[in-house]
Write an enzyme that holds these catalytic residues in place. Structure first.
Site, PDB file in Angstrom:
ATOM      1  N   TYR A 259      -5.683  11.689   1.795  1.00 57.63           N
ATOM      2  CA  TYR A 259      -5.903  10.294   2.172  1.00 57.63           C
ATOM      3  C   TYR A 259      -6.581   9.436   1.100  1.00 57.63           C
ATOM      4  O   TYR A 259      -6.251   8.284   0.896  1.00 57.63           O
ATOM      5  CB  TYR A 259      -6.737  10.206   3.452  1.00 57.63           C
ATOM      6  CG  TYR A 259      -6.090  10.792   4.684  1.00 57.63           C
ATOM      7  CD1 TYR A 259      -4.736  11.139   4.710  1.00 57.63           C
ATOM      8  CD2 TYR A 259      -6.847  11.005   5.832  1.00 57.63           C
ATOM      9  CE1 TYR A 259      -4.154  11.688   5.846  1.00 57.63           C
ATOM     10  CE2 TYR A 259      -6.270  11.554   6.973  1.00 57.63           C
ATOM     11  CZ  TYR A 259      -4.924  11.889   6.974  1.00 57.63           C
ATOM     12  OH  TYR A 259      -4.366  12.428   8.097  1.00 57.63           O
TER      13      TYR A 259
ATOM     14  N   CYS B  47      -4.111   0.627  -2.558  1.00 58.59           N
ATOM     15  CA  CYS B  47      -4.002  -0.646  -1.836  1.00 58.59           C
ATOM     16  C   CYS B  47      -2.921  -1.539  -2.449  1.00 58.59           C
ATOM     17  O   CYS B  47      -2.605  -1.430  -3.646  1.00 58.59           O
ATOM     18  CB  CYS B  47      -5.327  -1.404  -1.893  1.00 58.59           C
ATOM     19  SG  CYS B  47      -6.631  -0.690  -0.897  1.00 58.59           S
TER      20      CYS B  47
ATOM     21  N   CYS C  23     -10.732  -3.365  -4.210  1.00 54.91           N
ATOM     22  CA  CYS C  23      -9.809  -4.403  -4.709  1.00 54.91           C
ATOM     23  C   CYS C  23     -10.576  -5.620  -5.210  1.00 54.91           C
ATOM     24  O   CYS C  23     -10.193  -6.245  -6.212  1.00 54.91           O
ATOM     25  CB  CYS C  23      -8.809  -4.784  -3.627  1.00 54.91           C
ATOM     26  SG  CYS C  23      -7.610  -3.458  -3.314  1.00 54.91           S
TER      27      CYS C  23
ATOM     28  N   ASN D 296       0.840  -1.203   0.000  1.00 52.45           N
ATOM     29  CA  ASN D 296       0.000   0.000   0.000  1.00 52.45           C
ATOM     30  C   ASN D 296       0.872   1.249   0.000  1.00 52.45           C
ATOM     31  O   ASN D 296       1.962   1.278   0.589  1.00 52.45           O
ATOM     32  CB  ASN D 296      -1.029  -0.006   1.146  1.00 52.45           C
ATOM     33  CG  ASN D 296      -0.437  -0.264   2.509  1.00 52.45           C
ATOM     34  OD1 ASN D 296       0.600  -0.895   2.629  1.00 52.45           O
ATOM     35  ND2 ASN D 296      -1.099   0.224   3.539  1.00 52.45           N
TER      36      ASN D 296
ATOM     37  N   CYS E 162     -10.275  -4.983   0.374  1.00 53.53           N
ATOM     38  CA  CYS E 162     -11.376  -4.017   0.445  1.00 53.53           C
ATOM     39  C   CYS E 162     -12.286  -4.198  -0.779  1.00 53.53           C
ATOM     40  O   CYS E 162     -11.961  -4.916  -1.734  1.00 53.53           O
ATOM     41  CB  CYS E 162     -10.825  -2.591   0.508  1.00 53.53           C
ATOM     42  SG  CYS E 162     -10.233  -1.979  -1.075  1.00 53.53           S
TER      43      CYS E 162
ATOM     44  N   GLU F 162      -3.032  -4.719  -3.218  1.00 51.25           N
ATOM     45  CA  GLU F 162      -3.504  -5.635  -4.266  1.00 51.25           C
ATOM     46  C   GLU F 162      -3.568  -4.939  -5.617  1.00 51.25           C
ATOM     47  O   GLU F 162      -3.165  -5.494  -6.645  1.00 51.25           O
ATOM     48  CB  GLU F 162      -4.909  -6.155  -3.924  1.00 51.25           C
ATOM     49  CG  GLU F 162      -5.030  -6.863  -2.592  1.00 51.25           C
ATOM     50  CD  GLU F 162      -5.400  -5.918  -1.455  1.00 51.25           C
ATOM     51  OE1 GLU F 162      -4.756  -4.853  -1.313  1.00 51.25           O
ATOM     52  OE2 GLU F 162      -6.325  -6.242  -0.704  1.00 51.25           O
TER      53      GLU F 162
ATOM     54  N   GLU G 179       0.328   5.301   0.629  1.00 51.99           N
ATOM     55  CA  GLU G 179      -0.629   6.310   1.088  1.00 51.99           C
ATOM     56  C   GLU G 179      -0.214   7.714   0.640  1.00 51.99           C
ATOM     57  O   GLU G 179       0.841   7.904   0.044  1.00 51.99           O
ATOM     58  CB  GLU G 179      -0.775   6.212   2.615  1.00 51.99           C
ATOM     59  CG  GLU G 179      -1.334   4.850   3.006  1.00 51.99           C
ATOM     60  CD  GLU G 179      -1.583   4.690   4.493  1.00 51.99           C
ATOM     61  OE1 GLU G 179      -1.125   5.536   5.289  1.00 51.99           O
ATOM     62  OE2 GLU G 179      -2.248   3.702   4.846  1.00 51.99           O
ATOM     63  N   ASN G 180      -1.079   8.661   0.929  1.00 48.21           N
ATOM     64  CA  ASN G 180      -0.853  10.039   0.472  1.00 48.21           C
ATOM     65  C   ASN G 180      -1.442  11.014   1.488  1.00 48.21           C
ATOM     66  O   ASN G 180      -2.431  10.680   2.154  1.00 48.21           O
ATOM     67  CB  ASN G 180      -1.534  10.231  -0.895  1.00 48.21           C
ATOM     68  CG  ASN G 180      -1.107  11.499  -1.575  1.00 48.21           C
ATOM     69  OD1 ASN G 180      -1.660  12.561  -1.337  1.00 48.21           O
ATOM     70  ND2 ASN G 180      -0.101  11.411  -2.409  1.00 48.21           N
TER      71      ASN G 180
HETATM   72  N1  THU Z   1      -5.331  -1.567   2.393  1.00 44.75           N
HETATM   73  C1  THU Z   1      -4.790  -2.366   1.423  1.00 44.75           C
HETATM   74  O1  THU Z   1      -3.640  -2.180   1.023  1.00 44.75           O
HETATM   75  N2  THU Z   1      -5.553  -3.375   0.928  1.00 44.75           N
HETATM   76  C2  THU Z   1      -6.843  -3.637   1.311  1.00 44.75           C
HETATM   77  O2  THU Z   1      -7.523  -4.421   0.674  1.00 44.75           O
HETATM   78  C3  THU Z   1      -7.372  -2.980   2.503  1.00 44.75           C
HETATM   79  C4  THU Z   1      -6.689  -1.712   2.888  1.00 44.75           C
HETATM   80  C5  THU Z   1      -4.537  -0.450   2.911  1.00 44.75           C
HETATM   81  C6  THU Z   1      -5.081   0.897   2.496  1.00 44.75           C
HETATM   82  C7  THU Z   1      -4.510   1.774   3.577  1.00 44.75           C
HETATM   83  O3  THU Z   1      -3.203   2.198   3.180  1.00 44.75           O
HETATM   84  C8  THU Z   1      -4.368   0.870   4.779  1.00 44.75           C
HETATM   85  O4  THU Z   1      -4.533  -0.454   4.306  1.00 44.75           O
HETATM   86  C9  THU Z   1      -5.408   1.125   5.869  1.00 44.75           C
HETATM   87  O5  THU Z   1      -6.685   1.141   5.337  1.00 44.75           O
END
Ligand code: THU
Length: 131
Positions: free
Chosen positions: A48, A53, A90, A42, A87, A55, A44-45
């Site tokens: 937000y 993600c 994904c 993952n 999530c 995947e 992030e930025n």
């Molecule tokens: N996240 C993923 O990388 N994959 C998912 O399927 C669920 C969430 C990440 C997104 C964010 O950077 C962190 O988990 C918390 O939500």
């Protein structure tokens, strides 16, 4: 490549996560029918909602590398939880691209065991314009 190996690769990928805001690292390993695999973490930025993600990062990498075969497995790992389910966004991505009939998402359970889920289990009756 077996399920344990794929999960170990996802674990390694989670170490590269850029998760300054959530402190929730995730790693993914996408294995294709070609035998090639692609890793993602993952990212992030500050804004937000722009966070990517693990995947989708792995699948984007596969596409960018020219992978044309079907998606066979996606292993997902986070050191912060057991069974790091994908999530909704994904899941929709998994539904978008060609995958094998036995496509499975691989997750780690509490006691170091593995559970797999089919796409139909994760996203029944998915919206799709191409299949
Ligand atoms: N996240 C993923 O990388 N994959 C998912 O399927 C669920 C969430 C990440 C997104 C964010 O950077 C962190 O988990 C918390 O939500």
């Amino acid at each position: 490549m077996n399920e344990v190996e794929l999960l170990n690769l996802a674990r390694e990928a989670s170490k590269n996560a850029y998760c300054t805001y959530s402190d929730f690292p995730v790693g993914a390993c996408a294995l294709y029918e070609s035998g090639k695999y692609y890793l993602g973490c993952n990212v992030e930025n500050s804004s937000y909602g722009l966070s990517l993600c693990a995947e989708r990062n792995a699948i984007s990498t596969a596409i960018a590398q020219g992978e044309k075969s079907k998606l066979k497995y996606v292993a997902i790992y986070s050191p912060k939880t057991t069974k790091c389910f994908p999530c909704g966004a994904c899941r929709q991505w998994f539904a978008e691209f060609p995958s094998t009939d036995d496509f499975k998402v691989i997750l780690e359970n509490e006691n170091n065991t593995i559970t797999t889920y089919s796409l139909e289990e994760l996203l029944p009756n998915s919206f799709n314009l191409i299949r």
